[in-house]
Design an enzyme around this catalytic site. Structure first.
Site, short mmCIF file in Angstrom:
data_model
loop_
_atom_site.label_atom_id
_atom_site.label_comp_id
_atom_site.label_asym_id
_atom_site.label_seq_id
_atom_site.Cartn_x
_atom_site.Cartn_y
_atom_site.Cartn_z
N ASP A 1 -7.99 -5.20 0.08
CA ASP A 1 -8.48 -6.09 -0.99
C ASP A 1 -8.13 -7.54 -0.76
OD1 ASP A 1 -7.68 -3.33 -2.98
OD2 ASP A 1 -9.70 -4.11 -2.66
N HIS B 1 0.86 -1.19 0.00
CA HIS B 1 0.00 0.00 0.00
C HIS B 1 0.89 1.23 0.00
CE1 HIS B 1 -3.16 2.83 1.09
NE2 HIS B 1 -4.01 1.90 0.73
C1 SDX Z 1 -6.30 0.09 -2.86
O1 SDX Z 1 -4.40 4.56 -2.10
C2 SDX Z 1 -5.37 3.98 -1.48
O2 SDX Z 1 -5.78 4.41 -0.40
C3 SDX Z 1 -6.00 2.80 -2.18
C4 SDX Z 1 -7.00 1.99 -1.38
C5 SDX Z 1 -8.27 2.77 -1.14
O3 SDX Z 1 -8.99 2.43 -0.18
O4 SDX Z 1 -8.61 3.66 -1.96
O5 SDX Z 1 -6.44 1.60 -0.14
C6 SDX Z 1 -7.43 0.73 -2.15
O6 SDX Z 1 -6.08 0.40 -4.01
C7 SDX Z 1 -5.43 -0.89 -2.11
C8 SDX Z 1 -4.21 -1.38 -2.96
C9 SDX Z 1 -4.70 -2.49 -3.85
N1 SDX Z 1 -3.66 -2.90 -4.82
C10 SDX Z 1 -3.04 -4.08 -4.73
O7 SDX Z 1 -3.21 -4.90 -3.83
C11 SDX Z 1 -2.11 -4.37 -5.90
C12 SDX Z 1 -0.76 -4.91 -5.38
N2 SDX Z 1 -0.05 -3.83 -4.72
C13 SDX Z 1 0.87 -3.03 -5.47
O8 SDX Z 1 0.66 -2.90 -6.82
C14 SDX Z 1 1.43 -1.82 -4.72
O9 SDX Z 1 1.75 -2.25 -3.47
C15 SDX Z 1 0.57 -0.59 -4.65
C16 SDX Z 1 0.11 -0.12 -5.99
C17 SDX Z 1 -0.61 -0.82 -3.78
C18 SDX Z 1 1.44 0.52 -4.01
O10 SDX Z 1 2.43 0.82 -4.92
P1 SDX Z 1 3.58 1.89 -4.54
O11 SDX Z 1 3.28 2.60 -3.27
O12 SDX Z 1 3.85 2.71 -5.76
O13 SDX Z 1 4.79 0.98 -4.18
P2 SDX Z 1 5.91 0.55 -5.21
O14 SDX Z 1 5.26 -0.01 -6.44
O15 SDX Z 1 6.88 1.67 -5.34
O16 SDX Z 1 6.58 -0.69 -4.43
C19 SDX Z 1 7.67 -0.49 -3.55
C20 SDX Z 1 8.45 -1.81 -3.65
C21 SDX Z 1 8.85 -2.16 -5.08
O17 SDX Z 1 9.98 -3.00 -4.98
P3 SDX Z 1 11.49 -2.30 -5.17
O18 SDX Z 1 11.46 -1.56 -6.48
O19 SDX Z 1 11.66 -1.39 -3.97
O20 SDX Z 1 12.44 -3.47 -5.15
O21 SDX Z 1 7.61 -2.89 -3.21
C22 SDX Z 1 7.40 -3.78 -4.29
C23 SDX Z 1 7.72 -3.02 -5.56
O22 SDX Z 1 8.13 -3.92 -6.59
N3 SDX Z 1 5.97 -4.16 -4.24
C24 SDX Z 1 5.51 -5.39 -4.44
C25 SDX Z 1 4.13 -5.32 -4.23
N4 SDX Z 1 3.80 -4.06 -3.92
C26 SDX Z 1 4.94 -3.36 -3.92
N5 SDX Z 1 6.15 -6.54 -4.80
C27 SDX Z 1 5.35 -7.63 -4.93
N6 SDX Z 1 4.02 -7.64 -4.72
C28 SDX Z 1 3.37 -6.50 -4.38
N7 SDX Z 1 2.07 -6.50 -4.17
#
Ligand code: SDX
Length: 431
Positions: free
Chosen positions: A366, A308
């Site tokens: 989720d 998140h």
């Molecule tokens: C919602 O914003 C809100 O408030 C949203 C929400 C709401 O109520 O409105 O809470 C609802 O959208 C919840 C989130 C649902 N999405 C998911 O579950 C999809 C999976 N999660 C990711 O795609 C991700 O965690 C996000 C999109 C939620 C957050 O992305 P960020 O903050 O841009 O984080 P990032 O992509 O920069 O990740 C940081 C690191 C990266 O690795 P490095 O480059 O540091 O090595 O963490 C890794 C990412 O690759 N990473 C994950 C991951 N999420 C982040 N690796 C594997 N699996 C994951 N799920």
């Protein structure tokens, strides 16, 4: 103690600028950079808005480190167990919990706006039966502005309030109609004598052929899910609604834009993807294969329902849902739900893995919601539509708040330009 100003120095140009710092009630202060370009000739740079406050708001407060979520100062834990969804919708919009009289008037208003213009039913017939419900929701919600012309004047408070009621009231009807269309079943009209969630489940599962009684436990579980999804500060879809509204677009067009943003798998579309992921993993013995995929930078696979932007600890909504999952599944006679057991093991194994712990990737709202939706008989393709129904209350609260915000102006971000400086056109023969 937050500073009252922040001073930036640009040694290259021997320039110094002092910026005011704005403090909120609680939470991080914000450096007001609105004068930076005018006085300093520079922009701030923050792709994805990791450290950018796009507005001031009094609706929802999140502390990502402490795992705190409050609507108008009330904790999500209290509201989830003590309030009804429309009571929370009223709180988000008006800022105070309603009295009994206020709530019954609000419920009456919302329920009596549940019908959609009969001509709108033709829109559904234009969609394929296998159209994704979110595609239908975007299209039909946007077209509300083609019908409800008496609520398009965004400068009239009464019209703004009525359009907010209409959005909250009609999204369940449109979502249920999208579901009925996908099944080739007749639409079920809203009932004025039913509670909001009861009415939605009735429109989803009743048929003209027999009396359908909504399961009270299912209604309670859906009420909880709607409260948990009602609002969440400046998330992608709410920010989309605000940015769309900043140009003066009508509320129905703004909500259609918000629904489109919510559909993305990185946002509200994740609940559908979590179920698809659990179905694909199938068995506990495959979990490590998928964790390795999630950690592999060359693999686009992510562990859906994990991570998140704000929560760097357990999403309080996921904690609540995990807690009630057992009870809901048992009460809905689905207690040995293999997907729930698989989700629990997946969470347990992931939270022992350095990759997830180092990046503070915990289950978000989720991760467990889809397991309960499925137990309620909601098809996976309708999961994000559930999210949209609930979030319509938050979207309208933010829209009403920004329409009363004297600082409100059209949103128009700038950029860091990396393209060519200047080039001369040359004729095609010389390229
Ligand atoms: C919602 O914003 C809100 O408030 C949203 C929400 C709401 O109520 O409105 O809470 C609802 O959208 C919840 C989130 C649902 N999405 C998911 O579950 C999809 C999976 N999660 C990711 O795609 C991700 O965690 C996000 C999109 C939620 C957050 O992305 P960020 O903050 O841009 O984080 P990032 O992509 O920069 O990740 C940081 C690191 C990266 O690795 P490095 O480059 O540091 O090595 O963490 C890794 C990412 O690759 N990473 C994950 C991951 N999420 C982040 N690796 C594997 N699996 C994951 N799920």
């Amino acid at each position: 103690m937050h500073p009252t100003t922040l001073t930036l120095t640009d040694p290259e140009n021997q320039q110094t600028i002092t910026l005011p710092v704005r403090k909120g009630t609680i939470g991080p202060a914000a450096v007001d950079v609105s004068g930076l370009y005018r006085e300093f000739g520079m922009f701030t740079y923050d792709p994805g808005f990791l450290a950018t406050a796009s507005c001031s708001s009094s609706i929802t407060y999140i502390d990502g480190e402490a795992g705190i979520l409050r609507y108008r100062g009330y904790s999500i834990e209290e509201l989830a167990t003590k309030a009804s969804f429309l009571e929370v919708a009223y709180l988000l919009i008006y800022g105070e919990l309603p009295t009994e009289y206020d709530l019954s008037k609000f419920e009456h208003n919302i329920c009596h706006h549940g019908m959609i213009d009969e001509a709108l039913k033709n829109f559904f017939r234009g969609f394929h039966h296998n159209a994704h419900p979110m595609a239908v929701l975007i299209g039909v919600t946007g077209s509300l502005s083609a019908f409800y012309h008496d609520t398009l004047d965004i400068h009239t408070p009464e019209q703004r309030e009525l359009s907010a009621y209409r959005v909250i009231a009609k999204l369940p009807t449109i979502a249920a109609a999208a579901y009925k269309h996908s099944k080739g079943e007749p639409f079920i009209y809203p009932r004025y004598n039913m509670r909001y969630v009861e009415n939605f489940l009735h429109m989803m599962f009743a048929t003209p052929c027999e009396q359908y009684r909504v399961n009270r436990l299912a209604e309670k579980a859906m009420n909880l899910l709607f409260i948990l999804h009602a609002d969440h500060e400046q998330n992608a879809s709410t920010s989309t609604v605000r940015l769309t509204a900043s140009s003066g677009a009508n509320p129905y067009a703004c909500v259609a834009a918000g629904i489109a943003s919510l559909w993305g798998p990185a946002h509200g579309g994740a609940n559908e993807e979590v179920l698809n992921m659990l179905e694909e993993i199938k068995d506990v013995k495959h979990i490590n294969v998928y964790l390795d995929k999630a950690k592999n930078k060359n693999d686009s696979f992510r562990l859906m329902g994990f991570g998140h932007r704000v929560y760097k600890h357990y999403d309080p909504r996921a904690k609540i849902l995990r807690g009630v999952c057992h009870r809901v599944l048992k009460e809905l006679a689905d207690s040995n739900n293999p997907l729930f057991e698989l989700a629990l093991r997946l969470e347990e194994i992931a939270l022992q893995d350095a990759y997830f712990l180092e990046r503070k990737l915990y289950p978000n709202v989720d991760f467990y919601s889809g397991i309960i939706y499925r137990a309620l008989g909601i098809p996976v393709s309708m999961f994000t539509a559930m999210f949209a129904i609930a979030r319509s209350s938050g979207w309208m609260a933010h829209w009403l708040e920004m329409m009363n915000d004297p600082e409100q102006r059209i949103g128009r971000p700038r950029q860091l330009y990396l393209g060519h400086a200047l080039r001369q056109y040359n004729s095609i023969g010389k390229r």
